[in-house]
Design a protein around this motif. Structure first.
Motif, PDB file in Angstrom:
ATOM      1  N   PRO A   1       0.810  -1.226   0.000  1.00 42.69           N
ATOM      2  CA  PRO A   1       0.000   0.000   0.000  1.00 42.69           C
ATOM      3  C   PRO A   1       0.843   1.277   0.000  1.00 42.69           C
ATOM      4  O   PRO A   1       0.335   2.347  -0.319  1.00 42.69           O
ATOM      5  CB  PRO A   1      -0.822  -0.112   1.293  1.00 42.69           C
ATOM      6  N   GLY A   2       2.109   1.153   0.343  1.00 44.39           N
ATOM      7  CA  GLY A   2       2.969   2.336   0.365  1.00 44.39           C
ATOM      8  C   GLY A   2       3.663   2.602  -0.972  1.00 44.39           C
ATOM      9  O   GLY A   2       4.388   3.581  -1.118  1.00 44.39           O
ATOM     10  N   ILE A   3       3.440   1.746  -1.960  1.00 46.96           N
ATOM     11  CA  ILE A   3       4.188   1.844  -3.226  1.00 46.96           C
ATOM     12  C   ILE A   3       3.229   2.249  -4.353  1.00 46.96           C
ATOM     13  O   ILE A   3       2.091   1.772  -4.409  1.00 46.96           O
ATOM     14  CB  ILE A   3       4.810   0.462  -3.582  1.00 46.96           C
ATOM     15  N   SER A   4       3.713   3.076  -5.270  1.00 46.14           N
ATOM     16  CA  SER A   4       2.840   3.641  -6.314  1.00 46.14           C
ATOM     17  C   SER A   4       2.045   2.570  -7.079  1.00 46.14           C
ATOM     18  O   SER A   4       0.863   2.739  -7.329  1.00 46.14           O
ATOM     19  CB  SER A   4       3.668   4.489  -7.278  1.00 46.14           C
ATOM     20  N   ASN A   5       2.686   1.472  -7.459  1.00 45.17           N
ATOM     21  CA  ASN A   5       1.953   0.445  -8.211  1.00 45.17           C
ATOM     22  C   ASN A   5       1.656  -0.801  -7.365  1.00 45.17           C
ATOM     23  O   ASN A   5       1.542  -1.913  -7.884  1.00 45.17           O
ATOM     24  CB  ASN A   5       2.666   0.089  -9.517  1.00 45.17           C
TER      25      ASN A   5
ATOM     26  N   VAL B   1      12.110   2.814  -2.106  1.00 44.01           N
ATOM     27  CA  VAL B   1      11.420   2.031  -3.131  1.00 44.01           C
ATOM     28  C   VAL B   1      10.316   2.907  -3.730  1.00 44.01           C
ATOM     29  O   VAL B   1       9.373   3.300  -3.043  1.00 44.01           O
ATOM     30  CB  VAL B   1      10.810   0.747  -2.530  1.00 44.01           C
ATOM     31  N   ALA B   2      10.442   3.238  -5.012  1.00 45.72           N
ATOM     32  CA  ALA B   2       9.475   4.120  -5.672  1.00 45.72           C
ATOM     33  C   ALA B   2       8.391   3.303  -6.360  1.00 45.72           C
ATOM     34  O   ALA B   2       7.237   3.695  -6.393  1.00 45.72           O
ATOM     35  CB  ALA B   2      10.183   5.005  -6.682  1.00 45.72           C
ATOM     36  N   SER B   3       8.779   2.160  -6.919  1.00 46.60           N
ATOM     37  CA  SER B   3       7.805   1.302  -7.598  1.00 46.60           C
ATOM     38  C   SER B   3       8.367  -0.111  -7.676  1.00 46.60           C
ATOM     39  O   SER B   3       9.534  -0.359  -7.335  1.00 46.60           O
ATOM     40  CB  SER B   3       7.516   1.840  -9.007  1.00 46.60           C
ATOM     41  N   ILE B   4       7.488  -1.000  -8.141  1.00 44.09           N
ATOM     42  CA  ILE B   4       7.879  -2.403  -8.257  1.00 44.09           C
ATOM     43  C   ILE B   4       7.935  -2.768  -9.733  1.00 44.09           C
ATOM     44  O   ILE B   4       7.099  -2.318 -10.519  1.00 44.09           O
ATOM     45  CB  ILE B   4       6.857  -3.276  -7.499  1.00 44.09           C
ATOM     46  N   ASP B   5       8.935  -3.560 -10.082  1.00 42.00           N
ATOM     47  CA  ASP B   5       9.043  -4.037 -11.459  1.00 42.00           C
ATOM     48  C   ASP B   5       8.136  -5.262 -11.581  1.00 42.00           C
ATOM     49  O   ASP B   5       8.507  -6.356 -11.148  1.00 42.00           O
ATOM     50  CB  ASP B   5      10.513  -4.386 -11.736  1.00 42.00           C
ATOM     51  N   THR B   6       6.952  -5.058 -12.160  1.00 39.80           N
ATOM     52  CA  THR B   6       5.958  -6.142 -12.179  1.00 39.80           C
ATOM     53  C   THR B   6       6.110  -7.082 -13.369  1.00 39.80           C
ATOM     54  O   THR B   6       5.380  -8.073 -13.460  1.00 39.80           O
ATOM     55  CB  THR B   6       4.518  -5.572 -12.203  1.00 39.80           C
ATOM     56  N   THR B   7       7.055  -6.784 -14.270  1.00 40.67           N
ATOM     57  CA  THR B   7       7.156  -7.617 -15.479  1.00 40.67           C
ATOM     58  C   THR B   7       7.407  -9.088 -15.122  1.00 40.67           C
ATOM     59  O   THR B   7       6.948  -9.978 -15.824  1.00 40.67           O
ATOM     60  CB  THR B   7       8.288  -7.139 -16.417  1.00 40.67           C
ATOM     61  N   VAL B   8       8.106  -9.285 -14.007  1.00 42.08           N
ATOM     62  CA  VAL B   8       8.408 -10.656 -13.587  1.00 42.08           C
ATOM     63  C   VAL B   8       7.109 -11.448 -13.384  1.00 42.08           C
ATOM     64  O   VAL B   8       7.046 -12.649 -13.658  1.00 42.08           O
ATOM     65  CB  VAL B   8       9.294 -10.648 -12.311  1.00 42.08           C
ATOM     66  N   LEU B   9       6.047 -10.767 -12.924  1.00 47.07           N
ATOM     67  CA  LEU B   9       4.774 -11.457 -12.664  1.00 47.07           C
ATOM     68  C   LEU B   9       4.020 -11.789 -13.955  1.00 47.07           C
ATOM     69  O   LEU B   9       3.120 -12.618 -13.962  1.00 47.07           O
ATOM     70  CB  LEU B   9       3.884 -10.592 -11.755  1.00 47.07           C
ATOM     71  N   ASP B  10       4.381 -11.124 -15.049  1.00 52.57           N
ATOM     72  CA  ASP B  10       3.689 -11.352 -16.324  1.00 52.57           C
ATOM     73  C   ASP B  10       4.207 -12.593 -17.040  1.00 52.57           C
ATOM     74  O   ASP B  10       3.590 -13.065 -17.988  1.00 52.57           O
ATOM     75  CB  ASP B  10       3.894 -10.153 -17.272  1.00 52.57           C
TER      76      ASP B  10
END
Ligand SMILES: NC(=O)c1ccc[n+]([C@@H]2O[C@H](COP(=O)([O-])OP(=O)(O)OC[C@H]3O[C@@H](n4cnc5c(N)ncnc54)[C@H](O)[C@@H]3O)[C@@H](O)[C@H]2O)c1
Ligand SMILES: O=C(O)C[C@H](O)C(=O)O
Length: 340
Positions: free
Chosen positions: A266-270, A297-306
């Motif tokens: 909840p604390g991260i932009s994405n 930590v500004a955001s999470i690299d979600t590509t790994v989940l794709d």
């Protein structure tokens, strides 16, 4: 001026971690805090002729240890002995982490805080909830260190694929990452280079590889036979992670392709996007590759989940179930069952 404070600096992890950080060009003051032997450790390190001055602080000196710190690293707490799970450390370490995070919120409210103490899956929620209670929580500043799982995954994949492989052993984080959490089934190795995973499957050692990464900590606990858990490999992993934070603080380029960390969604932009991709809107914490801006930590690299394989998805689903319980346990320790 960059001050880094290590809380629990005289311990098995704390000492080698302090030594490695003494070599960092980004640190001007290395501030060591512990309840025992900190004068000796800090005096010893202070003779090393690098960029930083090294100061030592005992129990009554925590304000001085923390004041002005940009980065606070917490490896304070008890380690496992054979037969114990990380969760067995909860009772003792929860009190230690709560108290040290309270002091950090009070004396170094802007610091980035890295939690090494186990069980990480529960200690990070304790840290976040404690800072929230104090009105000092800054999203992106509090993370759990899961880098050792990546260090192990990088090492073990080379072990399994053998010396004749064309792998660059020093740059494996472009091929593999580790997501989920930091204990047994919550540790989920994910291949970014799918070919490597396929090769392990062809050689019929994929399952064994996964097991080694998930339970690598137990290998060390068993081998140390009562003398604690991983300290030297953890120091290296903690140093690698801290250096990435320091590089980001100093606007220097990262040396890694993926930087995994256990974060509060909840604390991260994405964060919401992550919850949707993982398929659980109640999941508040998870380890994933993160993007750092000015050490936070500004955001999470979600590509790994794709791009998860069916095996990786299965492992992640198992991990999430266990994580939810670990997270609740940490939250309840601070805010009490009645308020959840
Ligand atoms: N995140 C990871 O991947 C990872 C890896 C290795 C170890 N760990 C964890 O790190 C922790 C430390 O392990 P270790 O081998 O260094 O243990 P250790 O017992 O050798 O050292 C712990 C140190 O913490 C100090 N300490 C205890 N309470 C304190 C307090 N209130 N304030 C300041 N210092 C305090 C102790 O005096 C000691 O020097 C354990 O919980 C262990 O499970 C985590
Ligand atoms: O195994 C432990 O208890 C320590 C650490 O979490 C590790 O993974 O080595």
């Amino acid at each position: 001026m960059t001050k880094v404070t290590i809380l629990g600096a005289s311990g098995g992890v704390g000492q080698p971690l302090s030594l490695l950080l003494k070599l960092s060009p980004y640190i001007t003051e290395l501030s060591l805090y512990d309840l025992r032997n900190v004068e000796g450790v800090s005096k010893d390190l202070s003779h090393i002729n690098t960029n930083s001055k090294c100061t030592g602080h005992g129990e009554i000196d925590i304000e001085k240890a923390l004041k002005g710190a940009n980065l606070v690293i917490i490896p304070a707490g008890v380690p496992r002995r054979p037969g114990m799970s990380r969760d067995d450390l909860f009772k003792i370490n929860a009190k230690i982490v709560k108290s040290l995070v309270s002091y950090t919120g009070k004396f170094a409210p802007g610091a980035r805080i890295l939690i090494i103490s186990n069980p990480v899956n529960s200690m990070v929620p304790i840290a976040v909830e404690q800072l929230k209670l104090m009105g000092k929580f800054q999203p992106g500043n509090v993370v759990g260190v899961t880098m050792l799982d990546l260090v192990r995954a990088e090492t073990f994949v080379v072990d399994f694929l053998g010396e004749d492989s064309t792998l660059d052993k020093t740059k494996m984080d472009k091929d593999i990452t580790v997501i989920g959490g930091h204990s047994g089934n919550t540790i989920v190795p994910v291949f970014l280079n799918k070919k490597l995973g396929e090769t392990l499957k062809m050689k019929k050692c994929y399952d064994e590889f996964i097991h080694r990464v998930q339970f690598g900590g137990d290998e060390v606990v068993k081998a140390k036979d009562g003398a604690g858990s991983a300290t030297l490999s953890m120091a290296l992993a903690g140093y690698k992670f801290a250096e990435e934070i320091l590089r980001s603080l100093h606007k220097a380029k990262s040396t890694m392709t993926t930087i995994p960390a256990f974060v509060y969604l909840p604390g991260i932009s994405n964060g919401k996007e992550v919850q949707e991709k993982v398929g659980n809107k109640n999941l508040e914490y998870i380890a994933l590759p993160v993007n750092l801006v000015y050490g936070s930590v500004a955001s999470i690299d979600t590509t790994v989940l794709d791009n998860l394989t069916s095996e990786e998805t299965k492992l992640l689903n198992i991990a999430v179930k266990e994580l939810i319980g670990n997270i609740d346990k940490g939250k309840k320790f601070i805010i009490g069952a009645s308020k959840l």
